[in-house]
Scaffold this active site. Structure first.
Site, PDB file in Angstrom:
ATOM      1  N   PRO A  46       0.803  -1.210   0.000  1.00  0.00           N
ATOM      2  CA  PRO A  46       0.000   0.000   0.000  1.00  0.00           C
ATOM      3  C   PRO A  46       0.842   1.269   0.000  1.00  0.00           C
ATOM      4  O   PRO A  46       2.015   1.257   0.348  1.00  0.00           O
ATOM      5  CB  PRO A  46      -0.786  -0.096   1.302  1.00  0.00           C
ATOM      6  CG  PRO A  46       0.160  -0.781   2.235  1.00  0.00           C
ATOM      7  CD  PRO A  46       0.932  -1.750   1.364  1.00  0.00           C
ATOM      8  N   PRO A  73       2.884  -6.874   1.391  1.00  0.00           N
ATOM      9  CA  PRO A  73       4.324  -7.148   1.306  1.00  0.00           C
ATOM     10  C   PRO A  73       5.124  -5.907   1.680  1.00  0.00           C
ATOM     11  O   PRO A  73       4.810  -4.797   1.250  1.00  0.00           O
ATOM     12  CB  PRO A  73       4.531  -7.521  -0.162  1.00  0.00           C
ATOM     13  CG  PRO A  73       3.401  -6.874  -0.886  1.00  0.00           C
ATOM     14  CD  PRO A  73       2.244  -6.833   0.075  1.00  0.00           C
ATOM     15  N   ARG A  79       4.844   2.275   0.910  1.00  0.00           N
ATOM     16  CA  ARG A  79       5.408   3.603   0.705  1.00  0.00           C
ATOM     17  C   ARG A  79       4.650   4.588   1.588  1.00  0.00           C
ATOM     18  O   ARG A  79       3.424   4.554   1.622  1.00  0.00           O
ATOM     19  CB  ARG A  79       5.224   4.097  -0.730  1.00  0.00           C
ATOM     20  CG  ARG A  79       5.510   3.095  -1.801  1.00  0.00           C
ATOM     21  CD  ARG A  79       6.973   3.124  -2.226  1.00  0.00           C
ATOM     22  NE  ARG A  79       7.178   2.316  -3.403  1.00  0.00           N
ATOM     23  CZ  ARG A  79       7.229   0.988  -3.399  1.00  0.00           C
ATOM     24  NH1 ARG A  79       7.073   0.321  -2.295  1.00  0.00           N
ATOM     25  NH2 ARG A  79       7.439   0.316  -4.513  1.00  0.00           N
ATOM     26  N   ARG A  98      -8.355  -7.863  -1.696  1.00  0.00           N
ATOM     27  CA  ARG A  98      -8.538  -8.271  -0.296  1.00  0.00           C
ATOM     28  C   ARG A  98      -9.988  -8.036   0.086  1.00  0.00           C
ATOM     29  O   ARG A  98     -10.571  -7.024  -0.271  1.00  0.00           O
ATOM     30  CB  ARG A  98      -7.613  -7.479   0.614  1.00  0.00           C
ATOM     31  CG  ARG A  98      -6.149  -7.766   0.323  1.00  0.00           C
ATOM     32  CD  ARG A  98      -5.243  -6.750   0.990  1.00  0.00           C
ATOM     33  NE  ARG A  98      -3.864  -6.969   0.609  1.00  0.00           N
ATOM     34  CZ  ARG A  98      -3.269  -6.379  -0.417  1.00  0.00           C
ATOM     35  NH1 ARG A  98      -3.933  -5.534  -1.171  1.00  0.00           N
ATOM     36  NH2 ARG A  98      -2.016  -6.640  -0.696  1.00  0.00           N
TER      37      ARG A  98
END
Length: 129
Positions: A2, A36, A41, A72
């Site tokens: 994200p 992950p 960022r 998701r």
């Protein structure tokens, strides 16, 4: 993904240690097991031109957006968003105790087709293990 983006009023620039705050956010997001680490960022955008409420006081704001990739389920996204907002509120409570401050947060799921990325950070992090 994200991507965590904080937009904030310029009048609180000296009150926020963004590297520290982003460290907390990135650690939280990485520890969820949902995202992950190589895709996380965080960045801040200072807003120099703004008007808040009646403009009669030294109001301040920070609005945060978490942009996540599609796929998701809602319950997972909702759980992450609720826990992240708890972290945000706790982090900014001392500032909110000292001044007029509006805190807002939203999570946005990006379009699965119209979202393009290129990244070699994932491979680098995997090679470090």
């Amino acid at each position: 993904m994200p991507h965590f983006i904080a937009e904030y009023s310029a009048n609180i620039k000296d009150d926020i240690d963004f590297p520290e705050f982003f460290g907390e956010v990135n650690q939280f997001l990485g520890n969820t097991g949902v995202f992950p680490l190589g895709g996380i960022r965080s960045r801040a955008i200072r807003m120099d031109d703004y008007v808040i409420a009646d403009a009669k006081h030294d109001y301040a704001f920070i609005h945060m957006t978490l942009k996540v990739g599609a796929g998701r389920d809602l319950e997972i996204r909702k759980g992450v968003a609720e826990e992240l907002f708890k972290l945000i509120e706790a982090h900014f409570q001392p500032l909110k105790d000292r001044r007029l401050l509006a805190i807002s947060f939203e999570m946005i799921e990006l379009d699965p087709v119209l979202n393009f990325k290129s990244n070699n950070i994932h491979q680098f992090l995997n090679a470090q293990k």
